[in-house]
Every structure is written in C-alpha cells, then in structure tokens.
Design a protein around this motif. Sequence first.
Motif, PDB file in Angstrom:
ATOM      1  N   ALA A   2       0.835  -1.195   0.000  1.00 33.67           N
ATOM      2  CA  ALA A   2       0.000   0.000   0.000  1.00 33.67           C
ATOM      3  C   ALA A   2       0.871   1.247   0.000  1.00 33.67           C
ATOM      4  N   ARG A   3       0.490   2.218  -0.793  1.00 32.47           N
ATOM      5  CA  ARG A   3       1.216   3.471  -0.842  1.00 32.47           C
ATOM      6  C   ARG A   3       0.296   4.601  -0.373  1.00 32.47           C
ATOM      7  N   ARG A  36     -13.279  10.735   6.395  1.00 30.44           N
ATOM      8  CA  ARG A  36     -12.095   9.984   6.822  1.00 30.44           C
ATOM      9  C   ARG A  36     -10.829  10.591   6.224  1.00 30.44           C
ATOM     10  N   VAL A  37     -10.928  10.986   4.962  1.00 35.43           N
ATOM     11  CA  VAL A  37      -9.784  11.604   4.299  1.00 35.43           C
ATOM     12  C   VAL A  37      -9.430  12.935   4.966  1.00 35.43           C
ATOM     13  N   LEU A  38     -10.427  13.759   5.260  1.00 33.81           N
ATOM     14  CA  LEU A  38     -10.161  15.059   5.869  1.00 33.81           C
ATOM     15  C   LEU A  38      -9.562  14.919   7.264  1.00 33.81           C
ATOM     16  N   LEU A  39     -10.017  13.927   8.024  1.00 34.15           N
ATOM     17  CA  LEU A  39      -9.428  13.677   9.334  1.00 34.15           C
ATOM     18  C   LEU A  39      -7.957  13.295   9.196  1.00 34.15           C
ATOM     19  N   ILE A  50      -0.255  16.058  14.958  1.00 30.77           N
ATOM     20  CA  ILE A  50       1.136  15.877  14.573  1.00 30.77           C
ATOM     21  C   ILE A  50       1.282  15.074  13.279  1.00 30.77           C
ATOM     22  N   ASP A  51       0.283  14.261  12.943  1.00 31.24           N
ATOM     23  CA  ASP A  51       0.386  13.425  11.748  1.00 31.24           C
ATOM     24  C   ASP A  51      -0.402  13.997  10.576  1.00 31.24           C
ATOM     25  N   PHE A 355      -0.734  14.108   1.473  1.00 32.01           N
ATOM     26  CA  PHE A 355      -0.767  12.644   1.402  1.00 32.01           C
ATOM     27  C   PHE A 355      -1.530  12.060   2.580  1.00 32.01           C
ATOM     28  N   VAL A 356      -2.339  11.047   2.279  1.00 29.88           N
ATOM     29  CA  VAL A 356      -3.047  10.299   3.307  1.00 29.88           C
ATOM     30  C   VAL A 356      -2.778   8.817   3.094  1.00 29.88           C
ATOM     31  N   PRO A 357      -2.857   8.009   4.142  1.00 34.92           N
ATOM     32  CA  PRO A 357      -2.658   6.557   3.976  1.00 34.92           C
ATOM     33  C   PRO A 357      -3.626   5.997   2.941  1.00 34.92           C
ATOM     34  N   ALA A 358      -3.115   5.058   2.139  1.00 39.24           N
ATOM     35  CA  ALA A 358      -3.931   4.514   1.038  1.00 39.24           C
ATOM     36  C   ALA A 358      -5.216   3.867   1.543  1.00 39.24           C
TER      37      ALA A 358
END
Length: 361
Positions: A2-3, A36-39, A50-51, A355-358
């Motif tokens: 996963a990228r 979920r993406v915005l969070l 921080i992330d 960038f967000v986790p895939a």
Amino acid sequence: MARQYAIPCILMRGGTSKGPYFRTTDLPADPGARDRVLLAVMGSPDARQIDGIGGADTLTSKVAMVQPSSREGVDVDYLFAQVSVTEAVVDTAPSCGNILAGVGPFAIERGMVPATGTETRVIIYNVNTDSRIEALVTTDGDGVDYDGDTAIAGVPGTAAAVRLNFMDIVGSKTSGLLPSGHIREEIDGVEVTLIDVAVPMMILRAADLGKTGYETPAELDADRDFFARLEAMRLEAGRRMGLGDVTGKVIPKVAILAAPKDGGHIAARYFVPHKAHAAFAVTGALCVSTVAMLEGSVSDGLAIRPEGEDREILIEHPSGQIDVALRTSGQGAGLQVLSAGAIRTARKLFTGEVFVPADTI
C-alpha cells in the motif's frame, strides 16, 4: 504494498483562519469516505495534529471544498468543513466567512473563474447555508494579486482586500431572523436574543454572566464553570430555534456583548462554541452587527447605533476590530437585512499535494 494517496490542494490563509482548499472532485464523493480523508489530512483526532497539516487550533483546522457551479448566475459552489482537533468529527453544518475569503482566489488559481482586469467578481454559492456571496478579488494580468495595504485585526502585516457581499443570509439554518419569535427572552434567568443572520446565534450581555466582555480568550477559556453554564443555555437555545438537540454540534454559536470602549459600536467576544475565538468570525460579525442595530434586543443600552439604514458597524474584539457594512430597513421585529459586507484578506501559502494513507480512501 500500500502506498500513500496524493490529493492536490492549496493551503491558504483566509481572513483569520487557515486550511487546505480542495477541488471537490479531488475528494471522495461519499461523505463518510470524504470525512475519513479530511481527518487524515488534518491529523485528527490528536491534540497536536502531529500526523497531519492541521495547526492544532480550531481556527487552523478548517477545510474548503470548491467546484464549478451549475446554478444559474453562480460561479462556484463552496462547502466548508470544521475538522475537530481532538475528536473524529467533521462538521459541515456551519460555514466560515474567514475561509470564504480564500474561495474566490482559489477558484481563480484553479482556473474555475478567469481573472478580469484589476478586480474579478466571483459569485459563490455556500452549500452549508444555502446562500450566495459576491467576492471581489484583486487581480492583475497574472491572476490573483495578494499584495496590498489592507490590514485586518488578528493577521500581521497587510494584503490585498477581498470584499465579501453576503446575500440570502437571514434564516441561514432556521425559520428566519428571530426563529423563536422573540426579540428578547430568558434562558436560565439570563436575557438573550436568538437570531439567525449568516449563522444561528445566542447573544447575551457579558455582565449578565459575571463578565466584563473585555476578557482575553485565555481568561475566558480558563473559566470552565462559565462554559458549562453557557453550554447548558446554548442547548436550550438550539431547541427554541428549531435546531433540535445541538449536543456535539457547533451551531448555534454564542457571543457576549459589552459597551464599546475603543471607538467601535459594540464590543463582543465570540465562541466557537466551546472556546473563545482569538478574533471574530465573519458570519458571527454579520449576526452581531445586526443585533447591535436591533432595537429591543440585548444590545439596548450597550451599542452605539449610527443613524440611517446603510451603516458601517465596528465590532471590538480581542485582536482589534472587524467592520461590517450593513444595510437594513425597518425597526425592531420588523427589521429586514438587505445586505451585509465585510472586508477580508487572503494569501496563498503553498500549492501541491497532501498525502493520506492509502487505506483511508
């Protein structure tokens, strides 16, 4: 393997707020997946974010989503989201007039609206409030011109002015100007005015809750008993305004009033709603300026009311003053808000991809 997933955005300061501006189509269409993406983008829930790219403050954990509009006479549709810092909550019920200041520049930057001469007119439809706003953006032959000599309280330095003229703002989320049907009423033994101009609000006199109305945000935030009482009153206000159970929601917003002391027309402190605003929200300023001119409201005896029906109202707040150009007709319960405008500034901070986790998508 996963990228990470890259999403184009422009980080902008709009007024006294800051956040990423997205093309709506660059985010998932499903609201749950979008949230979920915005969070993930902002790094919530986490007190330091921080992330993510959030600034660990309600004023810097905001998002604008913009797309070309199919509505007649409208250039772009704008959806605002308040992303909680410490909870997994994305709230699209309210709007934000400060972030709104960057929507016109963003639309020009992304080619949704062509720049025209030294000033470009962008008609924005605010999805949150079902209203239209005319944004007048300073431009030149190369696009948006961010440099200028306009200063706004709460932002260092100067920048080019963005004039926002608000339309269709009465009854943004409720039945009208005075959704409870009263100019003034009591909640928990305290007189309040419940009003909806650009945003539903409960407005009261600072002295009635033992405050001067000149406190700093830090001083107000430290008084948790004050906030507990204010929240209980806000919940009842939401019920009376027809908003139902507003537990966990950010509207209605709240402001406390005091007499001006620095040349303005009213002094106020604005809450968002569980923390004092470091400056003042634009939508809140439209509402408070209307109350300041509303005879019979809780502003009686506090506000200085200029003569006439086309007035510039100066609201004193913790960082200085915010001005509202307010045009009305009638008086008291018959007051009609014909138009309201505010001067803001905006600045492009960076453009690129976040960038967000895939597995977020």
